[in-house]
Structures are given as structure tokens and as C-alpha cells.
Enzyme design. Structure first.
Site, PDB file in Angstrom:
ATOM      1  N   GLN A   9      -1.048   1.287   6.899  1.00  8.71           N
ATOM      2  CA  GLN A   9      -0.003   1.558   7.888  1.00  8.71           C
ATOM      3  C   GLN A   9       1.376   1.609   7.228  1.00  8.71           C
ATOM      4  OE1 GLN A   9      -1.010  -0.571  11.361  1.00  8.71           O
ATOM      5  NE2 GLN A   9       0.900  -0.205  12.423  1.00  8.71           N
ATOM      6  N   SER A  88      -5.507  -2.500   3.309  1.00  7.46           N
ATOM      7  CA  SER A  88      -5.599  -2.871   4.732  1.00  7.46           C
ATOM      8  C   SER A  88      -6.401  -1.822   5.506  1.00  7.46           C
ATOM      9  CB  SER A  88      -4.193  -3.071   5.304  1.00  7.46           C
ATOM     10  OG  SER A  88      -4.240  -3.602   6.606  1.00  7.46           O
ATOM     11  N   LEU A  89      -5.769  -1.112   6.433  1.00  6.81           N
ATOM     12  CA  LEU A  89      -6.419  -0.035   7.171  1.00  6.81           C
ATOM     13  C   LEU A  89      -7.128   0.947   6.233  1.00  6.81           C
ATOM     14  CD1 LEU A  89      -6.604   2.274   9.425  1.00  6.81           C
ATOM     15  CD2 LEU A  89      -4.302   2.856   8.721  1.00  6.81           C
ATOM     16  N   ARG A 113      -9.826  -1.235  16.086  1.00  6.13           N
ATOM     17  CA  ARG A 113      -9.010  -2.160  15.284  1.00  6.13           C
ATOM     18  C   ARG A 113      -7.552  -2.103  15.741  1.00  6.13           C
ATOM     19  NH1 ARG A 113      -5.905  -2.018  10.357  1.00  6.13           N
ATOM     20  NH2 ARG A 113      -6.504  -3.617   8.827  1.00  6.13           N
ATOM     21  N   HIS A 195      -2.963  -9.749   9.122  1.00  8.67           N
ATOM     22  CA  HIS A 195      -3.560 -10.502   8.010  1.00  8.67           C
ATOM     23  C   HIS A 195      -3.127 -11.972   7.996  1.00  8.67           C
ATOM     24  CE1 HIS A 195      -5.307  -6.814   6.589  1.00  8.67           C
ATOM     25  NE2 HIS A 195      -4.123  -6.243   6.691  1.00  8.67           N
ATOM     26  N   GLN A 244     -11.342  -9.251   7.030  1.00 13.53           N
ATOM     27  CA  GLN A 244     -10.091  -8.666   6.543  1.00 13.53           C
ATOM     28  C   GLN A 244      -8.884  -8.870   7.464  1.00 13.53           C
ATOM     29  OE1 GLN A 244      -8.489  -4.991   7.116  1.00 13.53           O
ATOM     30  NE2 GLN A 244      -8.892  -4.170   5.095  1.00 13.53           N
TER      31      GLN A 244
END
Length: 293
Positions: A9, A88-89, A113, A195, A244
């Protein structure tokens, strides 16, 4: 050895993916499948949307995923990874690119998500801050000393960490980090504490969707944010992906392990060039490039 890396992101921009759509019939088909899968016209938002529209988590995450995975698909035989990783994503994009997940399954997980994270953000106001110029251990110790929830969330490169948690705790940590010699400790314009333990409701919601999704043996290893080492076992990949959302993105450590395992060239697949910038700070000797069709 070639490592392909996928952004998260923040890399979105108006017009993203339009070049792919116009250049490739395969890309056009995948974009249309995305519209049908999501139930709204994401093509229009990606190509014509304002910066504010693209910043909405429920749009940003699928948009970046689509740009990355469709680019990898359109590259065809030119896409030759020996290993992959995603920030991440971007980890879900990487899992589609290395054939662990089917395209539509990956897209549905990304959308679920995004919605779960948005809901968690609205339920408990929280934030993130970038910290520059301190060793990881100092940042971790200062976060641990705060009374509220604040943790190290993104290990982006040496000397650049992102912390995440309750607004008051993050603000207090930023003051303490500046006193400890941080070059900068500034709040980020994000919707919540990604996170971190604040994402536990989202993790629980997404876990059910991930467990119901088919994970196949990958075409090449993935270095996941949670474990940082090469993973090829589908059940282990699945377990790491569930963890995650509440665990830190150990990007520096993942890249260092990829280099140890023989990666010499890192190719960023998707919008922007943030990951190439981080690569130069992690290991300047590794070659970097941008994926193109």
C-alpha cells in the site's frame, strides 16, 4: 539469480495499469474478471479516480494487487523468478505470481483483507509513524517501555522502521525516540495500526477466508514477511499469511536472506519504485530493475 519483489500500500497512482489494459488482450480480460469478482468498476477508479478515491483501503489494496499480478502475467515467458517476496499486501501478489494462489482467489483475499482492516481501523482509532536514524533494538526497546500498545511494524531498511499502535502510545514513543536521537519520528497518513495487535479482529476474519482457499505448491520459493526465509510448503505459506496482519513486515531481513541464498538481481513488479529505493539502502551491490512489458 532473479528475485521478483511486489510493492504494498502507498504505491498507487491515477492511471495505474492503463498501459497494460491498452497493450494486452490478456490484461483486458483479467481487468474485466476483476470488475466481476469485486462487484464494482475498479478499472474506472484505477484509470480515472482521484488521489483520495485511490487512497481508500478497499480500493488501494486490490488496485495495487491487480497492477502487480496482471503485469507479471502479461510478461509471460519474460517473467522468470528464482524467488519472490512481497511487502505486506504485496505478499499476496507474489503468491499469485508464483502460482501458489489462483488470480481470482488472490483478488478475493485482498479485498476481504482490505475490508477487514478498514473495519478494525474504525473500531479502534490507531496510527503508524516512520522512525529514521535509529538502530532496530533502540526502537524496539522504546516501544516496549510505553504503557499503551505500540510495536515495530515495518523493518523497511537499516535505519528506517515504522511503528504502529494506539494513537497516544505512538505519539509518546515518537517523543521518546526523538530524545534518543532519531533523525525523524513522524506520523504517517494511514487509517490505522497495520501489522500490530490492533489488527487482531481483522486477522481472525481473514484467517477463515485464507483457510478456505486452495494453496498449491509454488513455482519458486517465497520469502514471507513473518518468517523471512524461503518457504515452499503450501500449509506453511498459508499459516504465515494468516499471521502477517498482526506481525511485523521483516523486509530488511527477507531481502538479506534472499541475497544470502543467491539473489543478484531484484525486479520490482507493480506501481512505483519504493522497493528499489529500499534495496539500495539494504544492499547497494544488488542490481535493481523495474518490470516492464
Amino acid at each position: 539469480m532473479k528475485a521478483y519483489i511486489f510493492p504494498g500500500q502507498g504505491a498507487q497512482f491515477t492511471g495505474m495499469g492503463q498501459d497494460l489494459y491498452e497493450a494486452s488482450a490478456k490484461a483486458k480480460d483479467l481487468f474485466q474478471i476483476a470488475n466481476e469478482t469485486l462487484g464494482f468498476d475498479i478499472i474506472k477508479v484505477m484509470f480515472e479516480g482521484t488521489a483520495d478515491e485511490l487512497k481508500e483501503t478497499k480500493v488501494t489494496q486490490p488496485a495495487i494487487f491487480l497492477h502487480s499480478t496482471i503485469l507479471a502475467e502479461v510478461m509471460g515467458d519474460a517473467f522468470t523468478p528464482d524467488m519472490v517476496a512481497g511487502h505486506s499486501l504485496g505478499e499476496i501478489s507474489a503468491l499469485v505470481a508464483n502460482k501458489t494462489l489462483a488470480f481470482t482467489d488472490g483478488l478475493q483475499l485482498v479485498y476481504k483483507r482490505a475490508l477487514a482492516m478498514q473495519k478494525a481501523c474504525e473500531a479502534a482509532p490507531s496510527t503508524m509513524a516512520a522512525v529514521l536514524g535509529l538502530e532496530d533494538k533502540i526502537v524496539e526497546d522504546i516501544c516496549a517501555a510505553q504503557s499503551g500498545i505500540v510495536v515495530a511494524a515495518n523493518y523497511n531498511c537499516p535505519g528506517q522502521l515504522v511503528i504502529s499502535g494506539e494513537i497516544s502510545a505512538v505519539n509518546e514513543a515518537c517523543e521518546a525516540l526523538k530524545e534518543a536521537g532519531a533523525r525523524r519520528a513522524l506520523l504517517l497518513p494511514v487509517g490505522g495500526a497495520f501489522h500490530s495487535p490492533m489488527m487482531e479482529p481483522a486477522r481472525e476474519e481473514l484467517a477463515a477466508a485464507i483457510e478456505a482457499t486452495v494453496f498449491k505448491a509454488p513455482a519458486c520459493p517465497i520469502y514471507q514477511n513473518v518468517s523471512t526465509f524461503a518457504v515452499t510448503d503450501p500449509s506453511e505459506i498459508q499459516k504465515n499469511l494468516i499471521s502477517q496482519l498482526t506481525a511485523p513486515v521483516k523486509w530488511t531481513q527477507s531481502i538479506q536472506n534472499m541475497i544470502k541464498d543467491g539473489a543478484t538481481e531484484f525486479i520490482e513488479v507493480g506501481p512505483g519504485n519504493v522497493l528499489q529505493g529500499l534495496m539500495r539502502k539494504i544492499d547497494r551491490s544488488a542490481a535493481t530493475a523495474k518490470a516492464t512489458i
